[in-house]
Scaffold this motif. Structure first.
Motif, PDB file in Angstrom:
ATOM      1  N   GLY A  63      -3.795  55.822 -14.936  1.00 14.15           N
ATOM      2  CA  GLY A  63      -4.248  57.044 -14.295  1.00 14.15           C
ATOM      3  C   GLY A  63      -4.993  57.948 -15.250  1.00 14.15           C
ATOM      4  N   ASP A  64      -5.669  58.925 -14.673  1.00 16.05           N
ATOM      5  CA  ASP A  64      -6.486  59.847 -15.448  1.00 16.05           C
ATOM      6  C   ASP A  64      -6.461  61.219 -14.794  1.00 16.05           C
ATOM      7  OD1 ASP A  64      -8.592  60.923 -17.187  1.00 16.05           O
ATOM      8  OD2 ASP A  64      -9.148  58.847 -17.532  1.00 16.05           O
ATOM      9  N   ARG A  65      -7.093  62.175 -15.462  1.00 17.18           N
ATOM     10  CA  ARG A  65      -7.135  63.542 -14.970  1.00 17.18           C
ATOM     11  C   ARG A  65      -7.984  63.696 -13.712  1.00 17.18           C
ATOM     12  NH1 ARG A  65      -5.621  67.951 -17.133  1.00 17.18           N
ATOM     13  NH2 ARG A  65      -5.121  66.797 -19.028  1.00 17.18           N
ATOM     14  N   ALA A  66      -9.050  62.915 -13.610  1.00 13.59           N
ATOM     15  CA  ALA A  66      -9.982  63.022 -12.485  1.00 13.59           C
ATOM     16  C   ALA A  66     -10.400  61.620 -12.057  1.00 13.59           C
ATOM     17  CB  ALA A  66     -11.200  63.849 -12.884  1.00 13.59           C
ATOM     18  N   PRO A  67     -10.744  61.435 -10.782  1.00 14.68           N
ATOM     19  CA  PRO A  67     -11.075  60.097 -10.292  1.00 14.68           C
ATOM     20  C   PRO A  67     -12.363  59.530 -10.868  1.00 14.68           C
ATOM     21  CG  PRO A  67     -11.398  61.734  -8.561  1.00 14.68           C
ATOM     22  CD  PRO A  67     -10.696  62.426  -9.681  1.00 14.68           C
ATOM     23  N   GLU A  68     -13.341  60.385 -11.173  1.00 14.40           N
ATOM     24  CA  GLU A  68     -14.630  59.865 -11.643  1.00 14.40           C
ATOM     25  C   GLU A  68     -14.520  59.123 -12.969  1.00 14.40           C
ATOM     26  OE1 GLU A  68     -15.343  63.252  -8.829  1.00 14.40           O
ATOM     27  OE2 GLU A  68     -14.083  62.950 -10.605  1.00 14.40           O
ATOM     28  N   PRO A  69     -13.942  59.717 -14.026  1.00 14.20           N
ATOM     29  CA  PRO A  69     -13.780  58.946 -15.260  1.00 14.20           C
ATOM     30  C   PRO A  69     -12.829  57.769 -15.111  1.00 14.20           C
ATOM     31  CG  PRO A  69     -12.738  61.098 -15.468  1.00 14.20           C
ATOM     32  CD  PRO A  69     -13.552  61.117 -14.212  1.00 14.20           C
ATOM     33  N   HIS A  70     -11.835  57.919 -14.265  1.00 15.76           N
ATOM     34  CA  HIS A  70     -10.898  56.823 -14.006  1.00 15.76           C
ATOM     35  C   HIS A  70     -11.634  55.601 -13.463  1.00 15.76           C
ATOM     36  CE1 HIS A  70      -7.337  54.721 -12.468  1.00 15.76           C
ATOM     37  NE2 HIS A  70      -7.884  54.739 -11.263  1.00 15.76           N
ATOM     38  N   LEU A  71     -12.424  55.804 -12.408  1.00 18.19           N
ATOM     39  CA  LEU A  71     -13.134  54.692 -11.785  1.00 18.19           C
ATOM     40  C   LEU A  71     -14.200  54.117 -12.703  1.00 18.19           C
ATOM     41  CD1 LEU A  71     -13.476  56.139  -8.180  1.00 18.19           C
ATOM     42  CD2 LEU A  71     -12.001  54.250  -8.899  1.00 18.19           C
ATOM     43  N   ALA A  72     -14.928  54.984 -13.388  1.00 21.38           N
ATOM     44  CA  ALA A  72     -15.992  54.513 -14.277  1.00 21.38           C
ATOM     45  C   ALA A  72     -15.427  53.652 -15.399  1.00 21.38           C
ATOM     46  CB  ALA A  72     -16.764  55.696 -14.855  1.00 21.38           C
ATOM     47  N   ASN A  73     -14.293  54.054 -15.943  1.00 26.73           N
ATOM     48  CA  ASN A  73     -13.732  53.293 -17.053  1.00 26.73           C
ATOM     49  C   ASN A  73     -13.036  52.021 -16.604  1.00 26.73           C
ATOM     50  OD1 ASN A  73     -13.931  54.686 -19.908  1.00 26.73           O
ATOM     51  ND2 ASN A  73     -13.870  56.295 -18.360  1.00 26.73           N
ATOM     52  N   LEU A  74     -12.455  52.018 -15.412  1.00 27.27           N
ATOM     53  CA  LEU A  74     -11.948  50.752 -14.875  1.00 27.27           C
ATOM     54  C   LEU A  74     -13.089  49.757 -14.715  1.00 27.27           C
ATOM     55  CD1 LEU A  74      -9.325  51.678 -12.114  1.00 27.27           C
ATOM     56  CD2 LEU A  74      -8.901  50.706 -14.379  1.00 27.27           C
ATOM     57  N   PHE A  75     -14.206  50.225 -14.181  1.00 25.08           N
ATOM     58  CA  PHE A  75     -15.354  49.355 -14.002  1.00 25.08           C
ATOM     59  C   PHE A  75     -15.845  48.821 -15.346  1.00 25.08           C
ATOM     60  CE2 PHE A  75     -19.844  48.387 -13.589  1.00 25.08           C
ATOM     61  CZ  PHE A  75     -19.893  47.613 -12.450  1.00 25.08           C
ATOM     62  N   ASP A  76     -15.898  49.686 -16.342  1.00 27.69           N
ATOM     63  CA  ASP A  76     -16.416  49.276 -17.648  1.00 27.69           C
ATOM     64  C   ASP A  76     -15.458  48.333 -18.365  1.00 27.69           C
ATOM     65  OD1 ASP A  76     -18.792  49.672 -19.168  1.00 27.69           O
ATOM     66  OD2 ASP A  76     -17.594  50.690 -20.678  1.00 27.69           O
ATOM     67  N   ILE A  77     -14.161  48.606 -18.268  1.00 28.72           N
ATOM     68  CA  ILE A  77     -13.186  47.684 -18.858  1.00 28.72           C
ATOM     69  C   ILE A  77     -13.328  46.298 -18.235  1.00 28.72           C
ATOM     70  CG2 ILE A  77     -10.714  47.130 -19.010  1.00 28.72           C
ATOM     71  CD1 ILE A  77     -10.221  50.191 -19.206  1.00 28.72           C
ATOM     72  N   ASN A  78     -13.428  46.261 -16.922  1.00 29.58           N
ATOM     73  CA  ASN A  78     -13.557  44.977 -16.229  1.00 29.58           C
ATOM     74  C   ASN A  78     -14.879  44.283 -16.564  1.00 29.58           C
ATOM     75  OD1 ASN A  78     -12.266  43.191 -14.129  1.00 29.58           O
ATOM     76  ND2 ASN A  78     -14.238  43.532 -13.146  1.00 29.58           N
ATOM     77  N   GLY A  79     -15.917  45.069 -16.825  1.00 31.17           N
ATOM     78  CA  GLY A  79     -17.213  44.492 -17.123  1.00 31.17           C
ATOM     79  C   GLY A  79     -17.317  43.901 -18.510  1.00 31.17           C
ATOM     80  N   LYS A  80     -16.506  44.407 -19.473  1.00 30.29           N
ATOM     81  CA  LYS A  80     -16.743  44.036 -20.867  1.00 30.29           C
ATOM     82  C   LYS A  80     -15.501  43.661 -21.678  1.00 30.29           C
ATOM     83  CE  LYS A  80     -20.488  47.428 -20.893  1.00 30.29           C
ATOM     84  NZ  LYS A  80     -20.897  48.772 -21.388  1.00 30.29           N
ATOM     85  N   TYR A  81     -14.338  44.160 -21.318  1.00 28.59           N
ATOM     86  CA  TYR A  81     -13.224  44.062 -22.257  1.00 28.59           C
ATOM     87  C   TYR A  81     -11.979  43.348 -21.748  1.00 28.59           C
ATOM     88  CZ  TYR A  81     -16.246  47.691 -24.104  1.00 28.59           C
ATOM     89  OH  TYR A  81     -17.335  48.402 -24.531  1.00 28.59           O
ATOM     90  N   GLY A  82     -11.770  43.327 -20.447  1.00 26.87           N
ATOM     91  CA  GLY A  82     -10.565  42.698 -19.909  1.00 26.87           C
ATOM     92  C   GLY A  82     -10.697  42.510 -18.414  1.00 26.87           C
ATOM     93  N   ASP A  83      -9.617  42.100 -17.790  1.00 30.35           N
ATOM     94  CA  ASP A  83      -9.589  41.919 -16.340  1.00 30.35           C
ATOM     95  C   ASP A  83      -8.830  43.081 -15.705  1.00 30.35           C
ATOM     96  OD1 ASP A  83     -10.843  39.511 -16.741  1.00 30.35           O
ATOM     97  OD2 ASP A  83      -9.106  38.270 -16.244  1.00 30.35           O
ATOM     98  N   VAL A  84      -9.491  43.800 -14.810  1.00 34.25           N
ATOM     99  CA  VAL A  84      -8.830  44.821 -14.002  1.00 34.25           C
ATOM    100  C   VAL A  84      -8.462  44.171 -12.675  1.00 34.25           C
ATOM    101  CG1 VAL A  84      -9.081  47.056 -12.863  1.00 34.25           C
ATOM    102  CG2 VAL A  84     -10.091  46.687 -15.126  1.00 34.25           C
ATOM    103  N   VAL A  85      -7.175  44.122 -12.387  1.00 33.27           N
ATOM    104  CA  VAL A  85      -6.679  43.362 -11.239  1.00 33.27           C
ATOM    105  C   VAL A  85      -5.721  44.217 -10.418  1.00 33.27           C
ATOM    106  CG1 VAL A  85      -6.906  41.203 -12.529  1.00 33.27           C
ATOM    107  CG2 VAL A  85      -4.709  42.393 -12.495  1.00 33.27           C
ATOM    108  N   ALA A  86      -5.386  43.741  -9.234  1.00 29.01           N
ATOM    109  CA  ALA A  86      -4.397  44.411  -8.400  1.00 29.01           C
ATOM    110  C   ALA A  86      -3.004  44.211  -8.989  1.00 29.01           C
ATOM    111  CB  ALA A  86      -4.442  43.861  -6.978  1.00 29.01           C
TER     112      ALA A  86
END
Length: 216
Positions: free
Chosen positions: A178-201
């Motif tokens: 979780g994060d303070r606001a949804p925008e950085p939360h969603l952007a960083n989940l997308f970026d983590i999944n794109g480059k560094y790891g698997d974001v999964v359910a």
């Protein structure tokens, strides 16, 4: 990650967002689930994102304990003058509230460590920077690092980058960070999944933890 769905195909077409998958020897890393982020009135209070992540992480923690895999927590605390936080504390003055005698640095009751579960105190965003985490995981022959906690744009992202760079398969259950606001939360989940790891359910992580796993 709904607001970034329009970019997913573009990333895959350009060779990003490959799937790394789970390995054979997982550990659970519970990052900074301290009361500073869940207590109304705290300068670091981050609702509803972090309290929601704490609730979603409870079954993951229970499954990890049942599976007998290593569970490692991080917390963060500073000297009263903040000098051990360096530039980070200057950039984020609210961190000065996190002194060792403050109730805000306590891990939340819902995810409290049990006997034998390691707690590592850190000073910076990454759980790896300036700590013995990488050496501990290597000694345990861990190959998969499941990360829950906060914040998505800060300590989760920094730990995901360093985890990948240390050779671990980074897995982030999206409901459990979780994060303070949804925008950085969603952007960083997308970026983590794109480059560094698997974001999964979270259900995918729970299904994995129910399998026969190699443990130390």
């Amino acid at each position: 990650m709904t607001s970034f769905d329009h970019l997913a195909d573009d990333y895959r077409q350009h060779g990003l967002a490959g799937r790394i998958g789970f390995g054979e020897r997982p550990a659970l890393l519970v990052i900074d689930v301290i009361k500073a982020y869940t207590t109304p009135g705290s300068p670091l209070y981050a609702a509803p994102g972090v309290p929601d992540a704490v609730r979603a992480s409870q079954p993951v923690l229970a499954a990890a304990r049942t599976a007998g895999i290593p569970i490692i927590y991080t917390t963060v605390a500073y000297a009263p003058d903040g000098r051990d936080g360096g530039i980070f504390v200057q950039k984020v003055p609210a961190l000065r509230q996190l002194t060792h005698d403050s109730p805000l640095v306590a891990i939340v009751d819902e995810l409290r460590p049990q006997a034998g579960e390691l707690v590592i105190e850190k000073k910076y965003a990454s759980a790896f920077f300036g700590t013995h985490l990488a050496a501990t995981l290597t000694a345990l022959r861990v190959d998969t690092l499941i990360m829950v906690g906060c914040s998505t744009s800060g300590c989760i992202r920094a730990s995901a980058v360093d985890g990948m760079q240390h050779g671990f398969r980074v897995i982030v259950p999206r409901e459990c960070v979780g994060d303070r606001a949804p925008e950085p939360h969603l952007a960083n989940l997308f970026d983590i999944n794109g480059k560094y790891g698997d974001v999964v359910a979270v259900e995918e992580v729970l299904a994995y933890l129910r399998l026969p796993l190699s443990t130390p």
